[in-house]
Write an enzyme that holds these catalytic residues in place. Structure first.
Site, mmCIF file in Angstrom:
data_model
loop_
_atom_site.group_PDB
_atom_site.id
_atom_site.type_symbol
_atom_site.label_atom_id
_atom_site.label_comp_id
_atom_site.label_asym_id
_atom_site.label_seq_id
_atom_site.Cartn_x
_atom_site.Cartn_y
_atom_site.Cartn_z
ATOM 1 N N ASP A 106 0.794 -1.123 -0.090
ATOM 2 C CA ASP A 106 -0.143 0.048 0.235
ATOM 3 C C ASP A 106 0.916 1.273 -0.058
ATOM 4 O O ASP A 106 1.489 1.609 -1.076
ATOM 5 C CB ASP A 106 -0.774 -0.040 1.509
ATOM 6 C CG ASP A 106 -2.011 0.853 1.266
ATOM 7 O OD1 ASP A 106 -2.665 1.192 0.269
ATOM 8 O OD2 ASP A 106 -2.053 1.443 2.676
ATOM 9 N N LYS A 112 -0.900 -1.451 -4.633
ATOM 10 C CA LYS A 112 -1.971 0.017 -4.941
ATOM 11 C C LYS A 112 -0.886 0.853 -5.183
ATOM 12 O O LYS A 112 -0.624 1.554 -4.293
ATOM 13 C CB LYS A 112 -2.864 0.159 -3.525
ATOM 14 C CG LYS A 112 -3.689 -0.609 -3.436
ATOM 15 C CD LYS A 112 -4.423 -0.034 -1.977
ATOM 16 C CE LYS A 112 -5.382 -0.945 -1.428
ATOM 17 N NZ LYS A 112 -5.902 -0.251 -0.244
ATOM 18 N N ARG A 146 -10.722 -12.700 6.233
ATOM 19 C CA ARG A 146 -9.583 -13.321 5.917
ATOM 20 C C ARG A 146 -9.839 -14.683 4.970
ATOM 21 O O ARG A 146 -9.014 -14.814 4.208
ATOM 22 C CB ARG A 146 -8.418 -13.507 7.054
ATOM 23 C CG ARG A 146 -7.784 -12.281 7.854
ATOM 24 C CD ARG A 146 -6.773 -12.699 8.640
ATOM 25 N NE ARG A 146 -6.470 -11.506 9.524
ATOM 26 C CZ ARG A 146 -5.500 -10.654 9.350
ATOM 27 N NH1 ARG A 146 -5.108 -10.446 8.174
ATOM 28 N NH2 ARG A 146 -5.334 -9.766 10.191
HETATM 29 P P1 IMP Z 1 1.661 -0.517 3.763
HETATM 30 O O1 IMP Z 1 2.978 -0.396 4.834
HETATM 31 O O2 IMP Z 1 1.106 0.999 3.696
HETATM 32 O O3 IMP Z 1 2.331 -0.708 2.562
HETATM 33 O O4 IMP Z 1 0.791 -1.453 4.207
HETATM 34 C C1 IMP Z 1 0.683 -2.736 3.910
HETATM 35 C C2 IMP Z 1 -0.312 -3.384 4.857
HETATM 36 O O5 IMP Z 1 -1.378 -2.818 5.330
HETATM 37 C C3 IMP Z 1 -0.568 -4.782 4.370
HETATM 38 O O6 IMP Z 1 0.202 -5.957 4.513
HETATM 39 C C4 IMP Z 1 -2.001 -4.977 4.930
HETATM 40 O O7 IMP Z 1 -1.855 -5.703 6.274
HETATM 41 C C5 IMP Z 1 -2.608 -3.492 5.315
HETATM 42 N N1 IMP Z 1 -3.396 -3.163 4.268
HETATM 43 C C6 IMP Z 1 -3.044 -1.984 3.279
HETATM 44 N N2 IMP Z 1 -4.234 -1.917 2.369
HETATM 45 C C7 IMP Z 1 -5.246 -2.894 2.577
HETATM 46 C C8 IMP Z 1 -6.554 -3.294 2.102
HETATM 47 O O8 IMP Z 1 -7.034 -2.851 1.258
HETATM 48 N N3 IMP Z 1 -7.044 -4.068 3.009
HETATM 49 C C9 IMP Z 1 -6.489 -4.792 3.975
HETATM 50 N N4 IMP Z 1 -5.374 -4.593 4.441
HETATM 51 C C10 IMP Z 1 -4.611 -3.573 3.953
#
Ligand code: IMP
Ligand code: MG
Length: 174
Positions: free
Chosen positions: A101, A129, A164
């Site tokens: 994300d 994303k 999940r």
């Molecule tokens: P990042 O550090 O922002 O890249 O976040 C990654 C983590 O955020 C993932 O491993 C998920 O656990 C959570 N996450 C991010 N987007 C989503 C989503 O659309 N649905 C569920 N969990 C998400």
């Protein structure tokens, strides 16, 4: 109350795409062994499906990091909740994630894991994303699907620890 969930990627689509990505990994790692690091809890369903399709020797380890509470927004804080059991020294490591994300979790984790002297370290994710990326330096080596900026559940991904176990990727209609 029941949430309404719209199917974004069906079970068939997801499984078909995992097979394609596994085939690519099988080619790229021919003659090597691979050490998969599953990022708990979200990565567990994808890790199993991927691992079943790999033909080289596979070993598995698990790590849990927390960057989010029971919320749909990033806190920006990354903490190792459960560390790996085994050393990474000299291993060809593949981090297996459910979704990238902002990239904060992975940019932190990759730096930590590099210090443990693996032979190589790559990243494989079920979902990406790209619009949401804050840490642009995170290089994703294998991506099953790029998706728009919507909050998704299923195939390991949760909303407040629910959903999940859904066998497809869906969007919670809030
Ligand atoms: P990042 O550090 O922002 O890249 O976040 C990654 C983590 O955020 C993932 O491993 C998920 O656990 C959570 N996450 C991010 N987007 C989503 C989503 O659309 N649905 C569920 N969990 C998400
Ligand atoms: Mg996760």
């Amino acid at each position: 109350m029941e949430d309404k969930i719209r199917v974004l990627l069906s079970e068939e689509e997801v499984n078909q795409r995992i097979s394609e990505v596994a085939e690519k990994i099988n080619k790229d790692y021919a003659g090597k062994a691979i050490h998969l690091i599953c990022i708990l809890k979200g990565g567990v369903f994808f890790t199993c499906e991927l691992a079943k399709r790999l033909t080289m020797p596979v070993s598995l380890d698990f790590m849990s990091v927390s960057s989010y509470g029971d919320d749909t927004k990033s806190s920006g804080v990354v903490r190792i909740v459960k560390d790996l059991d085994e050393s990474l020294k000299g291993k060809d490591v593949m981090i297996v994630e459910d979704i990238i994300d902002s990239g904060r979790t992975l940019s932190y984790l990759i730096e930590v894991l590099k210090q443990r002297e693996p032979a190589s370290i790559r990243l494989c994710t079920l979902l990406d994303k790209p619009e949401r990326r804050v840490k642009k330096q995170v290089k994703v080596d294998y991506t099953c699907f790029q998706i728009p900026d919507e909050f998704v559940v299923g195939y390991g991904l949760d909303y407040a620890q629910k959903y999940r176990n859904l066998p497809f990727i869906g969007v919670v209609e809030l």
